[in-house]
Design a protein around this motif. Sequence first.
Motif, short mmCIF file in Angstrom:
data_model
loop_
_atom_site.label_atom_id
_atom_site.label_comp_id
_atom_site.label_asym_id
_atom_site.label_seq_id
_atom_site.Cartn_x
_atom_site.Cartn_y
_atom_site.Cartn_z
N ILE A 197 0.74 -1.09 0.10
CA ILE A 197 0.01 -0.11 0.03
C ILE A 197 0.88 1.25 0.01
N ASP A 198 1.91 1.37 0.86
CA ASP A 198 2.57 2.71 0.92
C ASP A 198 3.35 2.79 -0.31
N GLU A 199 3.92 1.39 -0.99
CA GLU A 199 4.74 1.88 -2.41
C GLU A 199 3.72 2.37 -3.41
N ALA A 200 2.59 1.86 -3.29
CA ALA A 200 1.59 2.55 -4.31
C ALA A 200 1.29 4.03 -4.17
N ASP A 205 -0.15 8.42 -9.08
CA ASP A 205 -0.87 9.40 -9.49
C ASP A 205 -2.13 8.93 -9.19
N ARG A 206 -2.56 7.71 -9.50
CA ARG A 206 -3.97 7.01 -9.08
C ARG A 206 -3.72 5.68 -8.81
N ILE A 207 -4.63 5.07 -8.03
CA ILE A 207 -4.45 3.65 -7.71
C ILE A 207 -5.87 2.96 -7.83
N VAL A 223 -4.20 9.94 -5.82
CA VAL A 223 -3.40 10.01 -4.51
C VAL A 223 -3.17 11.71 -4.09
N PRO A 224 -3.67 12.13 -3.06
CA PRO A 224 -3.63 13.73 -3.09
C PRO A 224 -2.17 14.27 -3.01
N GLU A 237 -2.80 13.95 7.13
CA GLU A 237 -4.21 13.18 7.20
C GLU A 237 -4.88 12.55 5.93
N ALA A 238 -4.46 13.42 4.72
CA ALA A 238 -5.16 13.11 3.62
C ALA A 238 -4.52 11.59 3.17
N LEU A 239 -3.19 11.35 3.63
CA LEU A 239 -2.58 10.07 3.34
C LEU A 239 -3.14 8.76 4.26
N ARG A 240 -3.29 9.28 5.46
CA ARG A 240 -3.91 8.42 6.62
C ARG A 240 -5.08 7.81 5.99
#
Length: 250
Positions: A197-200, A205-207, A223-224, A237-240
Motif C-alpha cells: 500500500i505505501d509503495e503504491a 498518481d492514481r491507484i 493520490v492527494p 491526514e489525507a494519506l492516513r
Amino acid sequence: MNTCQNKCVLKVLGVTKEYNHKNIIQNINIHLNQGEFVSILGPSGCGKSTLFNVIAGLLPPEDGQVFVNEKEVTGETGKVSYMYQKDLLLPWRNVIDNAILPLEIRGIPKKEARETVKAMLSIFQLADDGKKYPIQLSGGMKQRVSLLRTTMFSQEIMLLDEPFGGLDAITRMKMQAYLLEILNKIKGSVLFITHDIDEAIFLSDRIYIINGSPAQIVSEMVVPIKHASPEEMMTAEALRQLRSDILKCL
Ligand SMILES: Nc1ncnc2c1ncn2[C@@H]1O[C@H](COP(=O)(O)OP(=O)(O)OP(=O)(O)O)[C@@H](O)[C@H]1O
C-alpha cells in the motif's frame, strides 16, 4: 473517474479472462494517461499478472478489448514494454548485452544497439557496470538492468509487475526513488503492480484496487500528495485517510 482526461495512451475495456473455465479477472476497465503513474493494488494471487499478460497481448481475453493510443491491440504483442517480477537476466550475457535484447529482436545491428545502451547506462546508475555479468550484480542492480532493458523495448507505456518485490526494505526504498528519477528523465507512462500500500501511495498518481474472485476493480483513488516525504507519509491526514480507504477495499 473512469475516463481519459489528458491524452489516453492505454485503455482496457471490459476485460474478462478465465483459466480452466473459471473467470480469474472479470469486466476490468482501466485507463492510463500520458505521463501518468498508475498502480494496480491487490492481494497476492488475485489476477494482477493475468491482467498484465492480457494487456501485453500474451494472453487472449475471453471478453473485452485493449486499446493503445485509441487503436485496438487486443491479443497483439509488442505494443507495450513489460517488466516481469523476476529479473530474468541471461546469466551468460553482460549488462550491456542483456539490455540490447529488445533492440536485437527489432533487427538493430549489435554494434548500434550496444552504443544506444551505453548512452543510457549513466541514467540508470550503471555507468561502470556495463561489462559485468548478472552474478556480479546486487539485487537492486539487477532490477536496474531489467528496467533499462524494459525501456529499450519502449518508453511510452511500461507495465512493471512488482519489480521491487524481491528486494529488502532499504533497497526497495532506494529503487522507488530511483524509478521516479528515471521516469522524470524518460517521461514514460507506467502501469505498476504492487501489493504494498505505501509503495503504491508513494509512487502513484492514481491507484486501482483489484480484489475478489473473480477479481474486479473495486475502487479507483487519486493520490492527494504526490511522492510524499517520509514525514508526510507518516503524518499527513489525507494519506492516513487514503490508506484507511484502501484497507477497507482489501
Ligand atoms: N496458466 C495458468 N493456468 C491456470 N491458472 C493460472 C495460470 N496462471 C495463473 N493462474 C491462476 O490465476 C490466479 C491469478 O494468478 P496471477 O498470477 O494473475 O495473480 P497475481 O495477482 O499476479 O499474484 P501475485 O501477486 O502473487 O503475483 C491464481 O489463482 C493462479 O493460480
